[in-house]
Design a protein around this motif. Structure first.
Motif, PDB file in Angstrom:
ATOM      1  N   ALA A 178      26.649 -41.565 -39.043  1.00  0.00           N
ATOM      2  CA  ALA A 178      25.773 -42.628 -38.461  1.00  0.00           C
ATOM      3  C   ALA A 178      25.576 -42.685 -37.086  1.00  0.00           C
ATOM      4  N   ALA A 179      24.086 -42.515 -36.597  1.00  0.00           N
ATOM      5  CA  ALA A 179      23.920 -42.722 -35.925  1.00  0.00           C
ATOM      6  C   ALA A 179      23.281 -44.593 -35.356  1.00  0.00           C
ATOM      7  N   PRO A 180      23.195 -45.157 -34.036  1.00  0.00           N
ATOM      8  CA  PRO A 180      23.159 -46.365 -33.715  1.00  0.00           C
ATOM      9  C   PRO A 180      22.198 -46.389 -32.315  1.00  0.00           C
ATOM     10  N   MET A 181      20.312 -46.498 -33.336  1.00  0.00           N
ATOM     11  CA  MET A 181      19.208 -46.927 -32.833  1.00  0.00           C
ATOM     12  C   MET A 181      19.518 -48.314 -32.058  1.00  0.00           C
ATOM     13  N   ASP A 182      19.605 -48.658 -31.205  1.00  0.00           N
ATOM     14  CA  ASP A 182      20.047 -50.289 -30.754  1.00  0.00           C
ATOM     15  C   ASP A 182      18.973 -50.336 -30.206  1.00  0.00           C
ATOM     16  N   ARG A 183      17.864 -50.366 -30.582  1.00  0.00           N
ATOM     17  CA  ARG A 183      16.866 -51.503 -30.119  1.00  0.00           C
ATOM     18  C   ARG A 183      15.768 -51.804 -31.808  1.00  0.00           C
ATOM     19  N   ALA A 184      15.355 -53.154 -31.120  1.00  0.00           N
ATOM     20  CA  ALA A 184      13.903 -53.771 -32.032  1.00  0.00           C
ATOM     21  C   ALA A 184      13.124 -53.454 -32.558  1.00  0.00           C
ATOM     22  N   ASN A 185      12.392 -53.112 -33.172  1.00  0.00           N
ATOM     23  CA  ASN A 185      11.055 -52.845 -33.524  1.00  0.00           C
ATOM     24  C   ASN A 185      10.637 -51.465 -32.941  1.00  0.00           C
ATOM     25  N   ILE A 186      10.991 -50.387 -33.674  1.00  0.00           N
ATOM     26  CA  ILE A 186      11.392 -49.055 -33.428  1.00  0.00           C
ATOM     27  C   ILE A 186      10.097 -48.965 -34.169  1.00  0.00           C
TER      28      ILE A 186
ATOM     29  N   TYR B  73      32.099 -41.471 -37.228  1.00  0.00           N
ATOM     30  CA  TYR B  73      32.349 -42.556 -38.020  1.00  0.00           C
ATOM     31  C   TYR B  73      31.226 -42.144 -39.255  1.00  0.00           C
ATOM     32  N   GLN B  74      31.302 -42.916 -40.240  1.00  0.00           N
ATOM     33  CA  GLN B  74      30.826 -42.298 -41.411  1.00  0.00           C
ATOM     34  C   GLN B  74      30.810 -43.340 -42.279  1.00  0.00           C
ATOM     35  N   LEU B  75      29.660 -42.972 -42.861  1.00  0.00           N
ATOM     36  CA  LEU B  75      29.092 -44.041 -43.882  1.00  0.00           C
ATOM     37  C   LEU B  75      29.399 -43.174 -45.576  1.00  0.00           C
ATOM     38  N   THR B  76      29.176 -43.904 -46.510  1.00  0.00           N
ATOM     39  CA  THR B  76      29.060 -43.838 -47.519  1.00  0.00           C
ATOM     40  C   THR B  76      27.168 -44.592 -48.454  1.00  0.00           C
ATOM     41  N   VAL B  77      26.466 -43.857 -48.784  1.00  0.00           N
ATOM     42  CA  VAL B  77      25.594 -45.003 -49.512  1.00  0.00           C
ATOM     43  C   VAL B  77      25.449 -44.171 -51.191  1.00  0.00           C
ATOM     44  N   ASP B  78      25.518 -45.533 -51.532  1.00  0.00           N
ATOM     45  CA  ASP B  78      25.482 -45.642 -53.401  1.00  0.00           C
ATOM     46  C   ASP B  78      24.462 -45.593 -53.355  1.00  0.00           C
ATOM     47  N   LEU B  79      23.749 -45.382 -53.913  1.00  0.00           N
ATOM     48  CA  LEU B  79      22.439 -46.068 -54.815  1.00  0.00           C
ATOM     49  C   LEU B  79      22.675 -46.531 -56.294  1.00  0.00           C
ATOM     50  N   GLU B  80      22.897 -45.283 -57.114  1.00  0.00           N
ATOM     51  CA  GLU B  80      23.552 -46.025 -58.344  1.00  0.00           C
ATOM     52  C   GLU B  80      24.869 -47.547 -58.147  1.00  0.00           C
ATOM     53  N   ARG B  81      25.484 -47.568 -57.495  1.00  0.00           N
ATOM     54  CA  ARG B  81      26.072 -49.110 -57.146  1.00  0.00           C
ATOM     55  C   ARG B  81      25.715 -50.337 -56.542  1.00  0.00           C
ATOM     56  N   GLN B  82      24.887 -49.537 -56.127  1.00  0.00           N
ATOM     57  CA  GLN B  82      24.020 -50.615 -55.012  1.00  0.00           C
ATOM     58  C   GLN B  82      24.462 -50.676 -53.488  1.00  0.00           C
ATOM     59  N   LEU B  83      25.211 -50.001 -53.222  1.00  0.00           N
ATOM     60  CA  LEU B  83      26.716 -50.294 -52.128  1.00  0.00           C
ATOM     61  C   LEU B  83      26.590 -48.779 -50.861  1.00  0.00           C
ATOM     62  N   VAL B  84      26.553 -49.738 -49.441  1.00  0.00           N
ATOM     63  CA  VAL B  84      27.541 -48.809 -48.529  1.00  0.00           C
ATOM     64  C   VAL B  84      28.993 -49.051 -47.902  1.00  0.00           C
ATOM     65  N   VAL B  85      29.361 -47.774 -48.054  1.00  0.00           N
ATOM     66  CA  VAL B  85      30.771 -48.251 -48.008  1.00  0.00           C
ATOM     67  C   VAL B  85      31.319 -48.037 -46.033  1.00  0.00           C
ATOM     68  N   THR B  86      31.869 -48.387 -46.061  1.00  0.00           N
ATOM     69  CA  THR B  86      31.903 -48.226 -44.622  1.00  0.00           C
ATOM     70  C   THR B  86      33.844 -46.887 -44.815  1.00  0.00           C
ATOM     71  N   PRO B  87      34.139 -46.403 -43.297  1.00  0.00           N
ATOM     72  CA  PRO B  87      35.279 -45.971 -43.372  1.00  0.00           C
ATOM     73  C   PRO B  87      36.786 -46.708 -44.200  1.00  0.00           C
ATOM     74  N   ALA B  88      36.879 -47.613 -44.297  1.00  0.00           N
ATOM     75  CA  ALA B  88      37.698 -48.454 -44.072  1.00  0.00           C
ATOM     76  C   ALA B  88      37.846 -48.971 -45.733  1.00  0.00           C
ATOM     77  N   GLY B  89      36.736 -48.442 -46.670  1.00  0.00           N
ATOM     78  CA  GLY B  89      36.672 -48.437 -47.720  1.00  0.00           C
ATOM     79  C   GLY B  89      36.349 -50.524 -48.140  1.00  0.00           C
ATOM     80  N   GLU B  90      35.361 -50.881 -47.622  1.00  0.00           N
ATOM     81  CA  GLU B  90      34.867 -52.347 -47.128  1.00  0.00           C
ATOM     82  C   GLU B  90      32.853 -51.909 -47.897  1.00  0.00           C
ATOM     83  N   GLU B  91      32.976 -52.032 -48.861  1.00  0.00           N
ATOM     84  CA  GLU B  91      31.976 -51.722 -49.974  1.00  0.00           C
ATOM     85  C   GLU B  91      30.992 -53.337 -49.696  1.00  0.00           C
ATOM     86  N   ILE B  92      29.581 -53.181 -49.053  1.00  0.00           N
ATOM     87  CA  ILE B  92      28.548 -53.852 -48.932  1.00  0.00           C
ATOM     88  C   ILE B  92      27.504 -53.796 -49.367  1.00  0.00           C
TER      89      ILE B  92
END
Ligand code: SF4
Lengths: 215, 472
Positions: A11-19, A148-167
């Motif tokens: 994941a890469a951060p594009m830190d600006r609004a209104n791109i 830093y890597q994220l996992t996106v699981d569309l089936e379960r509608q989750l973003v998973v962080t490296p620490a295992g947090e499920e959003i």
């Protein structure tokens, strides 16, 4: 259309609004009549120091070392983290084409401009809306950890962080279904051709002046 | 039960099918095509072996990258080979599928959103799409018009339908009367300043109140054109006698008995008095000043008598960063007076402000005056061949050229600089277009959005000036 099921990537951060879409892919590259090959000009004005021209070889152009996607730690990025109103401006579908061609599979932001949001789904790209606080948290985590890597699981509608947090994230059922199965909208709509014809017959009665006028 | 808004009525009367998941299939009466966002759609049809659903719902014209200089030799005269291929591709696609196209040197050619209403191709009560976000312009006629992406262009070509979701309703009501020298462009820029570039996201905006009721059709188009700059895909104005008068007699408008039937049907194209909007914004028209954008987003806008904002007055960090970045890109100082901003170029044109009334407004200001020494170039680009012809009949071209402005052939031109008309790096431009994004008018170019009258005033002064001082 490309499927999207489960994806893990940098994941890469594009830190600006209104791109806006002019930033994502400047207009000189819209002259192509193809759908592919836009990746090398993704964020052209931010990414390179010189002015980009259509059909130009991009290896060897002077890079803006400060631009996030040029930094060594973000090589191979496939998930963009962004701020509010990402993708505002023109309707150009070249914006998702360029992101996709570059290798981006998902964009995470607190909000998106509507046309861009829509266009993503037609191109196997998953835009994810998370709350301001969650996006802020992810920005901090990305900055703190190289690779830093994220996992996106569309089936379960989750973003998973490296620490295992499920959003959890929300997504429209129909769009999810199409993306998971790589379905072509047109084919799906044509399954309802009888409904369309029935509507059209009614419309001809109501507003006959709209038929046969333009020729 | 509460009444319906105009948007509700338009949406419901085009509903083909309500899908189980909440999305809707709506019927599209009209599609307008141009060379930039259509080639991949036609290619898609061919690859899938599909035919357009209904040929007579489509109309096309090249606009984004046609040259605006002498072009009588036709498409082969386009110097940029990539642009040339794109325009030729539109020509061959339209020929192949039998779609009506006004080719580059047809007098009816023009910017899509100028050409389509001018021809009566867009009528009250229709749904329309175009692969261009400023399709919202057409809502001025009481039509439901969406900007769409290329995949949707293809979808509409193949099915005559669009998959969409019902939007929420917003009413922007501007009451009272506008001051002298305050134009529709100033009204819409002010509205965007109030609600922000994302304030309208998810909404269809209806513009109501005395100011819009008293506005001409062309003014209403200018306003709806920029709904998208407030984040709304759709802008609307209710149908009234002004709308009907505008449409009457246009090439593709109904005639005879059908005309009477149509006018009767259009009477319902207003929001019911008891309709409920999800959001209502009320603005006093008398308080609106001529506007100038100072930054890189249309919401970065102030009155001509104001100053460039100071980030020190803000508390929100994302906003502070945004202001700082814009100041740096624009080469401006916080608290600098707007009237102290020096200009290098002036552009009068684009789908926002290239209609005959816009050109008259600008001509009135420059008449008998000269473009200032420091202005490298001042362009006037009419929105269509017919606008150009009308302006020449009225002698406006002469007024412009006598004052030192260039009079061009119709097209998008410097609005997005896909053709050779563009800003140099670091140059400031007073522009009547709709987007001031970084690089929009050329690499490193600095765009200030204004009305045609304000652009004309800036051309003769060489810097921003309150147009009301020139037309006293
Ligand atoms: S004039 Fe500008 S905004 Fe309008 S259609 Fe052309 S490029 Fe788009």
């Amino acid at each position: 259309m490309n499927k999207f099921t489960l994806h893990t990537g940098i994941a890469a951060p594009m830190d600006r609004a209104n791109i806006d879409t002019d930033m994502i892919i400047p207009k000189q590259f819209l002259k192509s009549i193809k759908r592919s090959g836009f990746g090398k000009n993704l964020f052209d004005e931010l990414r390179y120091l010189d002015e980009g021209l259509p059909d130009q070889e991009c290896t060897g152009r002077p890079l803006n070392e400060d631009f996030v996607l040029n930094k060594a730690r973000y090589q191979g990025t496939s998930i963009l983290l962004a701020r509010e109103n990402f993708g505002c401006g023109s309707s150009r579908e070249h914006a998702p084409w360029a992101l996709e061609d570059f290798g981006i599979r998902s964009v995470i932001a607190p909000s998106f401009a509507e046309i861009f949001y829509n266009n993503c789904f037609k191109n196997g790209l998953l835009p994810i809306v998370l709350s301001d606080e969650t996006v802020e948290q992810l920005f901090k985590e990305v900055a703190a950890t190289e690779g830093y890597q994220l996992t996106v699981d569309l089936e379960r509608q989750l973003v998973v962080t490296p620490a295992g947090e499920e959003i959890a994230f929300e997504i429209d059922e129909f769009r999810k279904h199409c993306l998971l199965n790589g379905l072509d909208d047109i084919g799906l709509t044509l399954q309802h051709a009888d409904d369309i014809r029935a509507y059209e017959d009614k419309r001809k009665q109501q507003a006959p002046w709209l038929f046969g006028a333009i020729k | 039960m509460a009444g319906k808004t105009l948007y509700d009525k338009l949406f419901e009367s085009h509903l083909v099918r309500q899908n189980e998941d909440g999305s809707s299939l709506i019927y599209i009466d009209r599609q307008v095509l141009h060379e930039v966002t259509s080639p991949q759609a036609f290619e898609g049809l061919r690859l899938a072996g599909r035919q357009p659903w209904r040929i007579d719902a489509n109309i096309a014209t090249p606009d984004h990258n046609v040259p605006t200089t002498e072009r009588s030799a036709g498409v082969d005269q386009i110097a940029d080979p990539v642009s040339r291929i794109q325009v030729k591709t539109l020509d061959s696609n339209c020929d192949e599928f039998g779609i009506l196209e006004f080719k580059m040197n047809d007098q009816r050619q023009g910017i899509v959103h100028v050409m389509a209403p001018e021809q009566g191709a867009i009528l009250p009560g229709v749904t329309a799409v175009c692969g261009d976000s400023h399709t919202a312009t057409l809502g001025a006629l009481g039509a439901l018009a969406h900007g769409v992406g290329t995949s949707e262009v293809e979808h509409v070509l193949a099915t005559q339908c669009l998959i969409t979701k019902k939007m929420k309703n917003m009413l922007v009501r501007v009451d009272g009367e506008l001051g002298i020298g305050v134009t529709p462009k100033d009204v819409v820029l002010h509205v965007i300043g109030v609600i922000g570039t994302a304030g309208g996201t998810g909404y269809a905006i209806e513009f109501g109140g005395d100011v819009f009721r008293n506005m001409s059709m062309e003014g209403r188009m200018t306003v709806c054109n920029m709904a998208i700059e407030a984040g709304a895909r759709v802008g609307l104005v209710a149908v009234d006698q002004t709308t009907v008068d505008y449409v009457e007699g246009r090439a593709f408008a109904p005639k005879g008995a059908q005309w009477l039937q149509a006018v009767e049907a259009w009477k319902d194209l207003v929001s019911d008095t008891d309709a409920e909007f999800d959001e209502v914004v009320v603005i006093n028209g008398a308080e609106i000043e001529p506007q100038v954008t100072w930054g890189t987003s249309p919401e970065m806008v102030v009155g001509v008598g104001d100053q460039v904002p100071n980030p020190a007055n803000e508390t929100d960090q994302v906003k502070i960063d945004g202001i700082n970045r814009a100041l740096q890109y624009m080469g401006l100082e916080a608290d600098q007076k707007i009237t102290d901003i020096k200009l290098d170029r002036v552009f009068i044109g684009s789908c926002t402000n290239s209609r005959i009334e816009d050109l008259r407004d600008a001509a009135k200001v420059v008449e008998g005056r000269k473009v200032a020494e420091n202005i490298i170039q001042a362009l006037v680009v009419p929105g269509s061949g017919l606008v150009k012809e009308q302006a020449e009949k009225e002698g406006l071209d002469k007024i412009f050229t006598d004052a030192g402005l260039e009079w061009r052939e119709p097209g998008c031109s410097m609005c997005l600089a896909m053709n050779p008309d563009k800003l140099g790096n670091g140059e400031h431009c007073a522009s009547t277009s709709n987007r001031n994004f970084e690089g929009r008018q050329g690499f490193g170019g600095r765009t200030h959005l204004v009305s045609p009258a304000m652009a004309a005033a800036a051309a003769v002064a060489g810097h921003f000036v309150d147009v009301r001082e020139l037309i006293k």
